[in-house]
Design an enzyme around this catalytic site. Structure first.
Site, short mmCIF file in Angstrom:
data_model
loop_
_atom_site.label_atom_id
_atom_site.label_comp_id
_atom_site.label_asym_id
_atom_site.label_seq_id
_atom_site.Cartn_x
_atom_site.Cartn_y
_atom_site.Cartn_z
N GLY A 1 101.62 169.39 39.86
CA GLY A 1 102.68 168.93 40.74
C GLY A 1 102.43 167.47 41.08
N ALA A 2 103.37 166.61 40.77
CA ALA A 2 103.18 165.17 41.02
C ALA A 2 104.32 164.63 41.85
CB ALA A 2 103.05 164.41 39.71
N GLY A 3 104.63 165.33 42.96
CA GLY A 3 105.49 164.75 43.97
C GLY A 3 104.70 163.72 44.75
N GLY B 1 100.92 165.10 45.49
CA GLY B 1 100.04 165.15 44.33
C GLY B 1 99.80 163.79 43.73
N ASN C 1 101.87 174.31 52.22
CA ASN C 1 102.04 174.56 53.64
C ASN C 1 102.09 176.06 53.92
OD1 ASN C 1 102.24 171.81 54.59
ND2 ASN C 1 104.20 171.72 53.51
N LYS D 1 97.02 173.00 61.25
CA LYS D 1 98.05 172.25 60.52
C LYS D 1 99.36 173.04 60.51
CE LYS D 1 100.22 169.81 57.23
NZ LYS D 1 99.84 169.77 55.81
N GLU E 1 111.32 173.70 52.95
CA GLU E 1 110.36 174.80 53.01
C GLU E 1 110.51 175.65 54.28
OE1 GLU E 1 106.39 173.88 50.70
OE2 GLU E 1 106.80 172.27 52.11
#
Length: 312
Positions: free
Chosen positions: A7-9, A12, A104, A187, A270
């Site tokens: 994942g490269a949002g 990432g 999350n 968190k 989310e």
């Protein structure tokens, strides 16, 4: 270490980029569209912690291309988890890698442990406010960032120690925590309040700090979430809870949550993994969380992106 960021949002790309900047062997496992963007644009970070750019990024799109991985840093959104678990399972099987999920909520732990084994899933989460611009570059807007992690199984001690060693070389915080579950819950508690209220009001942090009625809503979310944490065996002191409440007023007025940023862009959010997950825990323990339930109802229509506009 050989690190695969799946994942490269913004999340990432940021932490993967920082480890790449420090000289680690970092590659990215992404969908074809993002792979093409990374090949064309490279990986670029604009940040108060220092800018970074890498033109040649090692990218994979198929599981059979992946080998020699020590840790998979899983940074996909919660709504993509079920889709990527078979990929994670395959990569772990063929490489023996550990999985460090930065998702999350809390429900993902059990799903991943069921897929690859309890001994393979490390606890962790990230703290950062960042987004991707139109070129796919990371724009980091909070003053700092942190990736916290910790062992959930005795077999993970060595790999966590090696990951901790990276902290001295990266331009971010990679922090090992002894009681990682408690930190993950803290968190989860805070972000459920902050994300929920900024998204429901569609306003940044200053309106939580300066409008007492709005602040009361966010505060009650923290109290409801803290009750759920206690039901799950997480011990929080009154001072720890009140510190989370006080933190709601410490953000810059223009700061906002990633969920609010996604909502403004018309992207999926989310809500099911924050507020929906809390509601499932409430049902499990037979308690009520009316403020969270209300926020869930307000935000649920935006779950899959901008709701369909009613025709006139």
């Amino acid at each position: 270490m050989n690190i695969l960021v799946q994942g490269a949002g913004a999340l990432g790309s940021y932490f993967g980029g920082r480890m790449l900047e420090a000289g680690e062997n970092v590659s990215f496992f992404v969908r074809e569209k993002r792979a093409n963007q990374l090949r064309d644009e490279g990986l670029k970070i604009v940040s108060p912690e220092g800018n970074f750019e890498c033109k040649n990024v090692n990218v994979f799109t198929q599981t059979d291309e992946v080998e020699n991985v020590d840790v998979i840093v899983l940074t996909v959104k919660g709504y993509h988890l079920d889709q990527v678990i078979p990929q994670v399972e395959t990569i772990v099987h063929q490489t023996g890698a550990y999985v460090l999920p930065l998702l999350n909520g809390m429900e993902h732990l059990e799903k991943l442990q069921k897929a690859v084994g309890k001994e393979k899933v490390i606890g962790g989460f990230a703290s950062i406010i960042a987004t991707l611009n139109e070129q796919g570059h990371v724009v980091h807007t909070s003053g700092s960032s942190a990736l916290k992690f910790g062992s959930l199984h005795p077999e993970q001690t060595d790999v966590c120690d090696k990951f901790e060693d990276l902290h001295k070389r990266v331009k971010t915080n990679l922090l090992k925590e002894e009681n990682i579950l408690k930190h993950m819950w803290k968190k989860y508690i805070f972000i459920t309040a902050f994300s929920g209220v900024t998204s429901a009001t569609q306003l940044p942090a200053g309106f939580i700090a300066n409008v007492e009625a709005t602040f009361e809503v966010a505060k009650k979310v923290i109290y409801e979430m803290s009750m759920l944490a206690e039901k799950e065996g997480i011990e929080l002191t009154n001072q720890e809870i009140e510190n989370m409440v006080k933190r709601l007023k410490k953000f810059p007025e223009e700061a906002t949550s990633s969920m609010h940023q996604d909502l403004r862009k018309g992207l999926p959010i989310e809500v099911e993994h924050f507020h929906g997950g809390a509601l499932r825990l409430a049902r499990k323990h037979e308690v009520t969380i009316p403020v969270i339930e209300t926020l869930y109802g307000v935000l649920k229509p935006y779950e899959h992106g901008k709701p369909y506009e009613v025709r006139k």
